[in-house]
Write a protein that holds these residues in place. Sequence first.
Motif, PDB file in Angstrom:
ATOM      1  N   MET A  29       1.004  -1.654   0.135  1.00  0.00           N
ATOM      2  CA  MET A  29       0.069   0.385   0.220  1.00  0.00           C
ATOM      3  C   MET A  29       1.226   1.073  -0.095  1.00  0.00           C
ATOM      4  SD  MET A  29      -2.897  -1.280  -0.742  1.00  0.00           S
ATOM      5  CE  MET A  29      -3.568   0.647  -0.805  1.00  0.00           C
ATOM      6  N   VAL A  32       1.680   2.156  -3.386  1.00  0.00           N
ATOM      7  CA  VAL A  32       0.613   2.229  -4.077  1.00  0.00           C
ATOM      8  C   VAL A  32       0.652   3.462  -4.049  1.00  0.00           C
ATOM      9  CG1 VAL A  32      -2.347   2.280  -3.726  1.00  0.00           C
ATOM     10  CG2 VAL A  32      -0.362   0.773  -4.090  1.00  0.00           C
ATOM     11  N   GLU A  33       0.985   4.254  -2.706  1.00  0.00           N
ATOM     12  CA  GLU A  33       0.281   5.195  -2.665  1.00  0.00           C
ATOM     13  C   GLU A  33       1.701   6.745  -2.656  1.00  0.00           C
ATOM     14  OE1 GLU A  33      -0.122   6.541   1.948  1.00  0.00           O
ATOM     15  OE2 GLU A  33      -1.595   4.192   2.099  1.00  0.00           O
ATOM     16  N   HIS A  36       1.127   7.804  -5.877  1.00  0.00           N
ATOM     17  CA  HIS A  36      -1.057   8.501  -6.436  1.00  0.00           C
ATOM     18  C   HIS A  36      -1.907   7.980  -7.146  1.00  0.00           C
ATOM     19  CE1 HIS A  36       2.201  11.749  -5.031  1.00  0.00           C
ATOM     20  NE2 HIS A  36       3.282  11.468  -5.652  1.00  0.00           N
ATOM     21  N   TYR A  37      -2.071   6.871  -6.715  1.00  0.00           N
ATOM     22  CA  TYR A  37      -3.400   6.515  -7.275  1.00  0.00           C
ATOM     23  C   TYR A  37      -4.708   6.562  -6.217  1.00  0.00           C
ATOM     24  CZ  TYR A  37      -1.927   1.832  -9.029  1.00  0.00           C
ATOM     25  OH  TYR A  37      -1.486   0.687  -9.386  1.00  0.00           O
ATOM     26  N   GLU A  39      -9.176   7.694  -5.470  1.00  0.00           N
ATOM     27  CA  GLU A  39      -9.193   7.584  -3.686  1.00  0.00           C
ATOM     28  C   GLU A  39     -10.334   5.786  -4.539  1.00  0.00           C
ATOM     29  OE1 GLU A  39     -12.960   8.771  -0.848  1.00  0.00           O
ATOM     30  OE2 GLU A  39     -11.490   9.837  -2.490  1.00  0.00           O
ATOM     31  N   SER A  41      -9.857   3.333  -6.533  1.00  0.00           N
ATOM     32  CA  SER A  41      -8.290   2.372  -7.355  1.00  0.00           C
ATOM     33  C   SER A  41      -7.598   1.372  -6.089  1.00  0.00           C
ATOM     34  CB  SER A  41      -7.867   1.931  -8.481  1.00  0.00           C
ATOM     35  OG  SER A  41      -6.921   3.728  -7.819  1.00  0.00           O
ATOM     36  N   SER A  42      -7.275   2.877  -4.775  1.00  0.00           N
ATOM     37  CA  SER A  42      -6.730   2.765  -3.929  1.00  0.00           C
ATOM     38  C   SER A  42      -7.767   1.606  -2.657  1.00  0.00           C
ATOM     39  CB  SER A  42      -6.243   4.284  -2.890  1.00  0.00           C
ATOM     40  OG  SER A  42      -6.126   3.611  -2.015  1.00  0.00           O
ATOM     41  N   ARG A  46      -6.394  -1.934  -1.287  1.00  0.00           N
ATOM     42  CA  ARG A  46      -6.464  -1.926   0.498  1.00  0.00           C
ATOM     43  C   ARG A  46      -7.253  -3.172   0.476  1.00  0.00           C
ATOM     44  NH1 ARG A  46      -4.613   1.514   3.663  1.00  0.00           N
ATOM     45  NH2 ARG A  46      -4.441   2.975   2.284  1.00  0.00           N
ATOM     46  N   VAL A  75       4.060  -2.165  -9.069  1.00  0.00           N
ATOM     47  CA  VAL A  75       2.905  -1.518  -8.710  1.00  0.00           C
ATOM     48  C   VAL A  75       3.518  -0.602  -9.695  1.00  0.00           C
ATOM     49  CG1 VAL A  75       1.695   0.556  -7.292  1.00  0.00           C
ATOM     50  CG2 VAL A  75       2.561  -1.851  -6.416  1.00  0.00           C
ATOM     51  N   THR A  80      -1.845  -2.235 -10.276  1.00  0.00           N
ATOM     52  CA  THR A  80      -1.195  -2.513  -9.508  1.00  0.00           C
ATOM     53  C   THR A  80      -1.385  -4.534 -10.045  1.00  0.00           C
ATOM     54  OG1 THR A  80      -0.518  -1.021  -7.930  1.00  0.00           O
ATOM     55  CG2 THR A  80      -1.364  -3.435  -6.893  1.00  0.00           C
ATOM     56  N   ASN A 138      -4.630   2.140 -12.151  1.00  0.00           N
ATOM     57  CA  ASN A 138      -5.032   3.144 -11.272  1.00  0.00           C
ATOM     58  C   ASN A 138      -6.350   4.584 -12.182  1.00  0.00           C
ATOM     59  OD1 ASN A 138      -4.876   5.368 -10.128  1.00  0.00           O
ATOM     60  ND2 ASN A 138      -2.113   6.205 -11.058  1.00  0.00           N
TER      61      ASN A 138
END
Lengths: 141, 121
Positions: A29, A32-33, A36-37, A39, A41-42, A46, A75, A80, A138
């Motif tokens: 994660m 992923v952050e 800058h994925y 909201e 897709s993040s 998760r 990623v 991802t 993403n």
Amino acid sequence: MAAANGKFPLQFTIPSDKSALHEVHKRIMDEVERHHYGEQSSFAIRLALEEGLMNAVKHGNKLDPTKTVHVEAKVTAKQTEIVIEDQGAGFDRKHVPDPCAEENLLKCSGRGLLLMEAYMDKIQYTHGGRRVKMIKKNDAA
Amino acid sequence: MADTIPPLSVTEQKGIRIVEFTNNKILDEANIASIADTLTALIDENENPRLLLDFGTVDHLSSAALGMLININNKVRQKNGQLRLANIKPQIYEVFVITKLNKLFKILPTRAEALTNFTAH
């Protein structure tokens, strides 16, 4: 714990212990952050990652301390890709009861696969169900 | 170091127990077990428990959390109590819709609407 190769930069082999999942979850994660994925897709990654790891440890390896779970992740800014493989008996997706069926709504478990499939763009079960590959694009790319 | 912040904050209004989650993630099994213990104690202390779960702080939850909520719902029903869920963010509400649990739980948009949705004993 981690070894890198070109295809999957993130690789982990962890014991069948719920506490070991946190570090893997966090490392993926964080990537992923870092990319800058969006909201949605993040959120999806998760959730699917949590469900996939828990399935491997709990339902796949049945918390057997002699078995391990291998996780690979790649990623990129575009998507991802996560592969989770356990050493359990495997399963046939067709034989997993539908948790949305009226008779199963009050059951306390059995929704992990449904959520993984709903939130990821692609899910593939191989090696008799012991290996799951998930891909999410993403939405901010 | 162990997390010492209780996972729930509980207040009472007109005999209704209002429960707020203090963590934005309900993912971890130990955290879920701790929440289940607190909610079970609240159910056990009343003859017809009335519980309102305010999800205003919750950004993430897992299928294990859903399982815990179903178990709590079953316990409330066994005691002829009432359970209401409120203030659920759209992303989290979607999880309830996908699993069709929006049909099982009584979900209200706001805490105020949930409070008025309870019936008197």
